[in-house]
Design an enzyme around this catalytic site. Structure first.
Site, PDB file in Angstrom:
ATOM      1  N   THR A   1      -7.253   2.242   6.288  1.00  0.00           N
ATOM      2  CA  THR A   1      -8.427   1.929   5.442  1.00  0.00           C
ATOM      3  C   THR A   1      -8.091   1.038   4.240  1.00  0.00           C
ATOM      4  OG1 THR A   1      -8.165   3.868   4.017  1.00  0.00           O
ATOM      5  CG2 THR A   1      -9.515   4.137   6.005  1.00  0.00           C
ATOM      6  N   GLY A   2      -6.827   0.611   4.139  1.00  0.00           N
ATOM      7  CA  GLY A   2      -6.457  -0.289   3.038  1.00  0.00           C
ATOM      8  C   GLY A   2      -6.347  -1.708   3.563  1.00  0.00           C
TER       9      GLY A   2
ATOM     10  N   GLY B   1       0.816  -1.223   0.000  1.00  0.00           N
ATOM     11  CA  GLY B   1       0.000   0.000   0.000  1.00  0.00           C
ATOM     12  C   GLY B   1       0.845   1.266   0.000  1.00  0.00           C
ATOM     13  N   VAL B   2       0.437   2.234   0.800  1.00  0.00           N
ATOM     14  CA  VAL B   2       1.138   3.519   0.883  1.00  0.00           C
ATOM     15  C   VAL B   2       2.596   3.307   1.304  1.00  0.00           C
ATOM     16  CG1 VAL B   2       1.230   5.753   2.053  1.00  0.00           C
ATOM     17  CG2 VAL B   2      -0.951   4.715   1.614  1.00  0.00           C
ATOM     18  N   ASP B   3       2.802   2.397   2.233  1.00  0.00           N
ATOM     19  CA  ASP B   3       4.140   2.126   2.760  1.00  0.00           C
ATOM     20  C   ASP B   3       5.096   1.757   1.611  1.00  0.00           C
ATOM     21  OD1 ASP B   3       6.083   1.716   4.643  1.00  0.00           O
ATOM     22  OD2 ASP B   3       5.158  -0.018   5.585  1.00  0.00           O
TER      23      ASP B   3
HETATM   24  P1  ADP Z   1      -3.195   0.365   6.037  1.00  0.00           P
HETATM   25  O1  ADP Z   1      -2.266  -0.828   6.118  1.00  0.00           O
HETATM   26  O2  ADP Z   1      -2.999   1.349   7.180  1.00  0.00           O
HETATM   27  O3  ADP Z   1      -4.615  -0.010   5.822  1.00  0.00           O
HETATM   28  P2  ADP Z   1      -2.741   0.984   3.200  1.00  0.00           P
HETATM   29  O4  ADP Z   1      -1.477   1.535   2.660  1.00  0.00           O
HETATM   30  O5  ADP Z   1      -3.082  -0.431   2.844  1.00  0.00           O
HETATM   31  O6  ADP Z   1      -2.651   1.199   4.774  1.00  0.00           O
HETATM   32  O7  ADP Z   1      -3.957   1.902   2.755  1.00  0.00           O
HETATM   33  C1  ADP Z   1      -4.332   3.119   3.364  1.00  0.00           C
HETATM   34  C2  ADP Z   1      -5.111   3.966   2.370  1.00  0.00           C
HETATM   35  O8  ADP Z   1      -4.194   4.583   1.474  1.00  0.00           O
HETATM   36  C3  ADP Z   1      -6.099   3.217   1.476  1.00  0.00           C
HETATM   37  O9  ADP Z   1      -7.304   3.960   1.462  1.00  0.00           O
HETATM   38  C4  ADP Z   1      -5.421   3.184   0.122  1.00  0.00           C
HETATM   39  O10 ADP Z   1      -6.369   3.210  -0.938  1.00  0.00           O
HETATM   40  C5  ADP Z   1      -4.654   4.474   0.134  1.00  0.00           C
HETATM   41  N1  ADP Z   1      -3.453   4.548  -0.745  1.00  0.00           N
HETATM   42  C6  ADP Z   1      -2.713   3.544  -1.281  1.00  0.00           C
HETATM   43  N2  ADP Z   1      -1.677   4.029  -2.000  1.00  0.00           N
HETATM   44  C7  ADP Z   1      -1.758   5.403  -1.904  1.00  0.00           C
HETATM   45  C8  ADP Z   1      -0.989   6.498  -2.412  1.00  0.00           C
HETATM   46  N3  ADP Z   1       0.098   6.287  -3.171  1.00  0.00           N
HETATM   47  N4  ADP Z   1      -1.394   7.764  -2.111  1.00  0.00           N
HETATM   48  C9  ADP Z   1      -2.469   7.991  -1.331  1.00  0.00           C
HETATM   49  N5  ADP Z   1      -3.237   7.013  -0.829  1.00  0.00           N
HETATM   50  C10 ADP Z   1      -2.893   5.731  -1.105  1.00  0.00           C
END
Ligand code: ADP
Length: 194
Positions: free
Chosen positions: A131-132, A39-41
C-alpha cells in the site's frame, strides 16, 4: 477512534512503527531482490542493522538466484530490532499487476503466516503490504488482507496474535472500515456495551 480487534482477539490493529514491535516476527514489505529498498524495507534494515542484509544475500544466492517471487516469503534474523525474526514477503505492484494481484497479495499474508507457524512463531506483526510505493489502495488491500489472514488463522492454530501495524492513523481507520473479517469488530477496551 478506538481500534478494534478481530477473530476473537487474534487480530489486533494498531498505529505505530513496525520496527519497534516486540513480536516473534515482523513482516517486511520487501522487493524481489531482497537487497533492501524504501518504505518499511528501508526502516527495517536501518533498525535491524547489517545482519539482516547478510542473511538476505545468502538466501538470494542459495535459494532464489532470480529473486523471491511475488507472494513468496522467507525468514531471517531481526538483528537489533526487538522482534526475533523478519519475514520478508514481496507484494504485487498495483499498477503493473495483472488480474491476479489480489491473489498475490493474499499469498503474502497466507505464506508469511504459514512460514511463521512452521518456525514455531506465535506472534506476527504486518505492515500494510503493497500500500506504499507499490500503490495498492488501502481500502482494496484491507478486504484482501483480512480474508487471507482469516484463512491462514484457520489453518495455523498455533498463531496467537497477528498485529496489523499502520504508520498513519488514517490508514488504520480505512482498514477497519473496509476489512472483511467474517465476524464484526470487538472493542479491545471492553467498552463495547451497546
Ligand atoms: P510496498 O512497497 O509494499 O508498497 P511500503 O514500504 O512502500 O511497501 O509501504 C507499505 C505500507 O507501510 C504503507 O502503508 C506505509 O505507509 C507503511 N509504512 C512505512 N513505514 C512504516 C513503518 N516503519 N511501520 C509501519 N508501517 C510503515
Amino acid at each position: 477512534m478506538k481500534l478494534p480487534s478481530f477473530q476473537d482477539g487474534r487480530v489486533v490493529v494498531k498505529v505505530g512503527d513496525i520496527t519497534q514491535e516486540a513480536v516473534d516476527a515482523v513482516v517486511n514489505a520487501a522487493n524481489g531482490s531482497l537487497l533492501g529498498g524504501g518504505g518499511v524495507d528501508g526502516a527495517i534494515h536501518r533498525a535491524g542493522g547489517p545482519a539482516i542484509l547478510e542473511e538476505c544475500k545468502d538466501i538470494r544466492s542459495t535459494r532464489y538466484p532470480d529473486g523471491l517471487p511475488t507472494g513468496g516469503a522467507v525468514l531471517t534474523t531481526a538483528g537489533r530490532m526487538p522482534a526475533r525474526h523478519v519475514i520478508h514477503t514481496v507484494g504485487p505492484v498495483y499498477g503493473s499487476g495483472g488480474a491476479d494481484k489480489a491473489e498475490k497479495l493474499a499469498d503474502c499474508y497466507r505464506n508469511s503466516l504459514a512460514l511463521a507457524a512452521e518456525a514455531g512463531l506465535a506472534t506476527v506483526a504486518f505492515p500494510a503490504i503493497s500500500t506504499g510505493i507499490f500503490g495498492y489502495p488501502m481500502d482494496e488491500a484491507a478486504a484482501v488482507s483480512s480474508r487471507a489472514i482469516q484463512d491462514a488463522l484457520r489453518s495455523n492454530l498455533s498463531i496467537r496474535e497477528v498485529r496489523l501495524v499502520f504508520f498513519l492513523p488514517r490508514d488504520a481507520e480505512v482498514f477497519v472500515s473496509h476489512q472483511a473479517f467474517a465476524t464484526g469488530p470487538q472493542q479491545t477496551d471492553g467498552d463495547s456495551t451497546p
